[in-house]
Scaffold this motif. Structure first.
Motif, PDB file in Angstrom:
ATOM      1  N   SER A 252      -8.661  13.605  16.659  1.00 54.51           N
ATOM      2  CA  SER A 252      -8.507  12.229  17.141  1.00 54.51           C
ATOM      3  C   SER A 252      -8.646  12.125  18.653  1.00 54.51           C
ATOM      4  O   SER A 252      -8.795  11.025  19.183  1.00 54.51           O
ATOM      5  CB  SER A 252      -7.143  11.677  16.715  1.00 54.51           C
ATOM      6  OG  SER A 252      -6.084  12.499  17.210  1.00 54.51           O
ATOM      7  N   VAL A 257     -10.534   8.953  13.910  1.00 59.04           N
ATOM      8  CA  VAL A 257     -10.038   9.611  12.705  1.00 59.04           C
ATOM      9  C   VAL A 257      -9.256   8.593  11.888  1.00 59.04           C
ATOM     10  O   VAL A 257      -8.338   7.959  12.412  1.00 59.04           O
ATOM     11  CB  VAL A 257      -9.159  10.825  13.081  1.00 59.04           C
ATOM     12  CG1 VAL A 257      -8.491  11.408  11.862  1.00 59.04           C
ATOM     13  CG2 VAL A 257     -10.005  11.877  13.786  1.00 59.04           C
ATOM     14  N   ALA A 295     -17.023   8.470  12.401  1.00 55.04           N
ATOM     15  CA  ALA A 295     -16.131   9.122  13.353  1.00 55.04           C
ATOM     16  C   ALA A 295     -16.196   8.530  14.753  1.00 55.04           C
ATOM     17  O   ALA A 295     -15.620   9.098  15.690  1.00 55.04           O
ATOM     18  CB  ALA A 295     -16.451  10.619  13.408  1.00 55.04           C
ATOM     19  N   ASP A 363     -11.235  11.565   5.049  1.00 60.44           N
ATOM     20  CA  ASP A 363      -9.850  11.820   5.442  1.00 60.44           C
ATOM     21  C   ASP A 363      -8.902  11.232   4.393  1.00 60.44           C
ATOM     22  O   ASP A 363      -9.306  10.476   3.508  1.00 60.44           O
ATOM     23  CB  ASP A 363      -9.578  11.184   6.813  1.00 60.44           C
ATOM     24  CG  ASP A 363      -8.362  11.783   7.503  1.00 60.44           C
ATOM     25  OD1 ASP A 363      -7.772  12.741   6.967  1.00 60.44           O
ATOM     26  OD2 ASP A 363      -7.993  11.285   8.581  1.00 60.44           O
TER      27      ASP A 363
END
Length: 380
Positions: A252, A257, A295, A363
């Motif tokens: 991050s 993220v 991202a 994620d």
């Protein structure tokens, strides 16, 4: 008789105490997370042990042992018309034909570790590196470049069989020019604790918070190269299934993220799958949920993540502007075996404006038995 037993116990106590002290001392001596001793090669060989850029002494580079054609490269050094960059600091090392570099590491026996290092191609076309901590050894393909700088960071994991192990990096290539070979720099180690299964999630490490060491000054993430199924993964228990391509581990601090501090970016399209085997009960219903997006690294365009489990699959599309964001995906399926393989694949090939590969970020993956959840709701 009692007196003899008492004397025996008294004499045994110092020995037991000595053993405890020795075990504690050995544990304290185990290497700490972070850069290996002279892992950035900033401690230079003595000039008397250099022939131009070639290192002549086996132990000339402090904390390392070398064999074969090894060069000590300064930042901005040239080979013909080619500039040899260094990712951080002033120096790196180049491994020529059949050359290797190694270091003895004090470790904790039975513990899993990951090694992170950076590498760049030079003049050879199909460069690769053989990474070994005996008896484990893997060949990492480095011919695909994922950054505009030419440097990529890679990770590799292993289990320590002894309290001291030899870590070896070997260039198995043999080129017409013996100096042709990859540049390497920035070696670090990280202890990998056993991944824990969180409450209400059959998957482990579903948020990817457990992973390899990441250098704070290298903003291009860490590649998770392909691995054999019996290897230990840097993002265990996830496995990277491919022949030559990788998945990128991102943080991050440098990327967008969806959840927590880390995620993975599926940068190799259909050529790489991220998989995990989980225990299931045949006939029971399950739900797989995850976040898919971009991202925030300038990777724009149409993306799609395909998830597989048992006989089910679902495709989750995402239209990226390259600035971050995500959507949720879900797959309901019925288990058909005591173990189910969960797999994720990027269904698109994406590229940034600088020509480097990129892809959707994945994620916050979870898997639950929906029958259990329904039973809980009825009890409430």
């Amino acid at each position: 008789m009692g007196r003899g037993r008492e004397m025996a116990l008294m004499s045994a106590r110092p020995a037991a105490l000595f053993l405890v002290v020795c075990v504690a001392a050995r544990a304290a001596l185990a290497i700490q997370d972070g850069l290996l001793p002279n892992g950035n090669f900033e401690q230079a060989p003595n000039k008397s042990q250099l022939n131009g850029s070639r290192v002549m002494g086996r132990y000339a580079i402090p904390h390392w042992e070398i064999s074969g054609f090894v060069e000590y490269i300064g930042s901005g050094q040239k080979q013909g018309d080619m500039l040899l960059p260094v990712p951080e600091g002033a120096y790196a090392v180049r491994l020529g034909n059949d050359a290797s570099i190694q270091q003895r590491l004090p470790l904790k026996r039975g513990t899993h570790y990951s090694i992170t290092f950076c590498a760049a191609r030079t003049c050879a076309q199909t460069e690769q590196l053989n990474i070994t901590v005996a008896p484990e050894s893997d060949v990492l393909p480095i011919q695909t470049v994922y950054t505009s700088s030419g440097w990529d960071c890679y990770s590799w994991a292993f289990k320590a069989r002894h309290s001291t192990e030899t870590f070896i990096v070997h260039n198995p290539g043999v080129e017409e020019d013996p100096a042709c070979g990859p540049l390497i720099d920035l070696f670090a180690i990280k202890t990998l604790p056993p991944p824990q299964r969180l409450k209400d999630n059959i998957l482990r490490n579903g948020d990817f918070e457990q992973g390899p060491y990441m250098f704070p000054n290298t903003p291009w993430g860490v590649l998770l190269p392909p691995m054999d199924e019996d290897d230990y993964s840097p993002v265990s228990p996830w496995m990277i299934m491919s022949s030559t391509k990788s998945i990128k581990y991102v943080d991050s601090a440098h990327y967008k993220v969806p959840h927590g501090a880390h995620a993975v970016e599926l940068v190799s399209g259909l050529e790489t799958a991220l998989v995990q085997d989980v225990p299931t009960v045949p006939g029971r219903p399950y739900r797989l949920q995850f976040a898919a997006g971009d991202a925030g690294d300038g990777c724009a365009g149409s993306m799609a993540v395909q998830a597989y489990a048992a006989r089910g699959s679902v495709r989750v599309p995402y239209q990226s502007r390259g600035k971050g964001g995500c959507t949720r995906g879900a797959l309901d399926f019925t288990a058909i075996a005591n173990q189910t393989r969960v797999a994720f694949v990027s269904m698109s090939y994406n590229m940034k404006t600088d020509g480097t590969l990129c892809g959707p970020v994945l994620d916050d993956v979870s898997l639950v038995c929906t029958r259990t959840h329904r039973a809980r709701r009825l009890l409430l």
